[in-house]
Design a protein around this motif. Structure first.
Motif: not given
Length: 464
Positions: A91-92, A28-30, A78-81
């Motif tokens: 899910t980051g 869940e991390h970026d 940033g864009v969602p994976l």
């Protein structure tokens, strides 16, 4: 990406080269990829080396993730994976950081090399996001040291493909019981299946819960030797091999010198085992046993059509073209250990050189570069993959998935002789496949304990 409850991982270039899909490994991390990393990948992708493929895969993965319709602001923010099969927990967000536009000042290093730019990026993000954990991920040990020295609080190695924390806990492929096995078991059932004798006993009678299929069993006092053939919740079934019998096994004139070589030879000659992994110190007989078994299976038993020998050579793509001759002749210097082994197997012949040429032709032995193995489907062949300790998990996966029907793969390696800049014994692909394949009924792993090359080699292995 202002989510205080998640971490922010900054990736170094070597992480994406080690695992091109690494951006999907942080749940869940970026994830942030500095612009400097993209520039390094762009430089590497056109090199005539094996690593260039990993660079291209990493670039395509980033392009597929970021897409072609995002704005520059979205790219930085940033864009969602996207959902990817096998990585549903990722899910980051992914962002590209424009480090070339930032004027680094507080605590920063001079921007005279790419490592410093990536370190400065991490420092900047650490200051910009005081409420989040900003983690630099790199496989470069010296860079991790520099990061700590410059004030980066969180620095990690990339451990997504690391299964164990200490190589001392690596599966050895056999379990040794204390004392005499037969004296310590009582409730055992025996069955005769053709030429095989099979025993079944309750797991409660075994003093270990670490058994797995094709694991060998030996003891300290008797001639007991078995191999686990089946496991369920209550019982273990194993084939009775008898130590004296495996010590008298022979392949191409070679007999085992200790019980570990005996177990290895038994696995190498078993047609039901598709992959054999041989580990151990220098001089324990890995290559000799593998080559002798390959010749036995191809020439004497006609179970396979040919032998392909290959290994990892970090600089081969740049240097192989300058060597004279065919591919086999170019590969000669890199596979001298194999030709040395063939010479040992035929040193007592009347004409060793003639025997060597005859066997090379009779067994259809081919010396191939690992770079040219991609895309192939290899059938009815014994493939000997030497020096596996220098391969990553993804490289070994590429090789293993080339194996077609009727092919046996033999992987040899010594984790004490890793040449790669970014691999350690616990992150080597050899360690990875030993642990991953230990529960696969078509593979066997044996650690060849003991140096048999010479007393000089044995002393050096123990004391140097």
């Amino acid at each position: 990406m202002d989510r205080d409850d998640t971490k922010l991982f900054v990736l170094d270039t070597n992480v994406l080269l080690h695992e091109p899909l690494a951006i999907y490994s942080f749940k869940e991390h970026d994830v942030i990829v500095p612009m400097t990393v993209l520039e390094e990948l762009d430089t590497i992708k056109d090199r005539k080396r094996d690593v260039s493929r990993d660079a291209r895969v990493a670039i395509r993965t980033l392009e597929d993730t970021l897409g072609g319709n995002i704005t520059p602001e979205q790219l930085v923010h940033g864009v969602p994976l996207p959902v990817r099969p096998g990585h549903e927990d990722a899910t980051g967000h992914l962002a590209v950081f424009p480090d070339h536009l930032i004027e680094f000042t507080i605590g920063s290093l001079t921007g005279d090399n790419n490592d410093n730019l990536i370190l400065n990026t991490t420092l900047h993000l650490q200051q910009q996001h005081p409420d989040r954990d900003v983690v630099l991920v790199t496989k470069d040990i010296n860079m991790r040291l520099k990061a700590k020295g410059v004030g980066i609080e969180l620095v990690e190695d990339y451990r997504r493909d690391q299964i164990i924390d200490d190589v001392r806990f690596l599966t050895k492929g056999f379990h040794q019981f204390q004392g005499s096995f037969w004296k310590n078991v009582g409730n055992i059932e025996t069955e005769r299946l053709g030429r095989k004798t099979v025993h079944q006993l309750p797991l409660s009678e075994v003093d270990t819960d670490l058994l797995y299929v094709n694991q060998y069993l030996i003891d300290e006092e008797s001639d007991f030797c078995g191999r686990v053939s089946k496991l369920d919740q209550d019982h273990v079934t194993f084939q009775d091999l008898n130590r004296e019998r495996i010590m008298n096994a022979e392949a191409w004139g070679i007999r085992p010198k200790n019980v570990y070589q005996g177990m290895a030879l038994q696995a190498l000659l078993d047609p039901d085992i598709d992959m054999v992994i041989l580990t151990g110190p220098a001089g324990c007989g890995k290559t000799l046993l593998a080559m002798a078994s390959a010749l036995e299976l191809v020439v004497e038993r006609n179970q396979y059509e040919k032998i392909i020998v290959t290994r990892n050579t970090p600089e081969i793509a740049e240097s192989i073209g300058f060597l004279p001759g065919t591919e086999e002749e170019k590969m000669g210097p890199w596979l001298a250990a194999i030709t040395d082994t063939l010479e040992v197997l035929h040193k007592h012949d009347v004409n060793p050189a003639g025997s060597l040429n005859y066997i090379m032709d009779k067994a259809n032995i081919q010396l191939k570069s690992i770079n040219f193995m991609r895309g192939r489907s290899i059938q009815n062949t014994i493939v000997l993959l030497d020096e596996c300790q220098n391969l990553t998990a993804s490289q070994l996966k590429t090789m293993i998935t080339r194996m077609g029907e009727g092919t046996k793969l033999i992987c040899c390696g010594n984790l004490a002789q890793i040449d790669s800049n970014y691999l350690t014994p616990v992150t080597s692909g050899l360690t990875y496949i030993v642990e991953r394949f230990k529960n696969f009924d078509g593979s066997a792993n044996i650690y060849l304990n003991g140096v048999v090359r010479s007393r000089l080699a044995e002393f050096a292995e123990e004391y140097l």
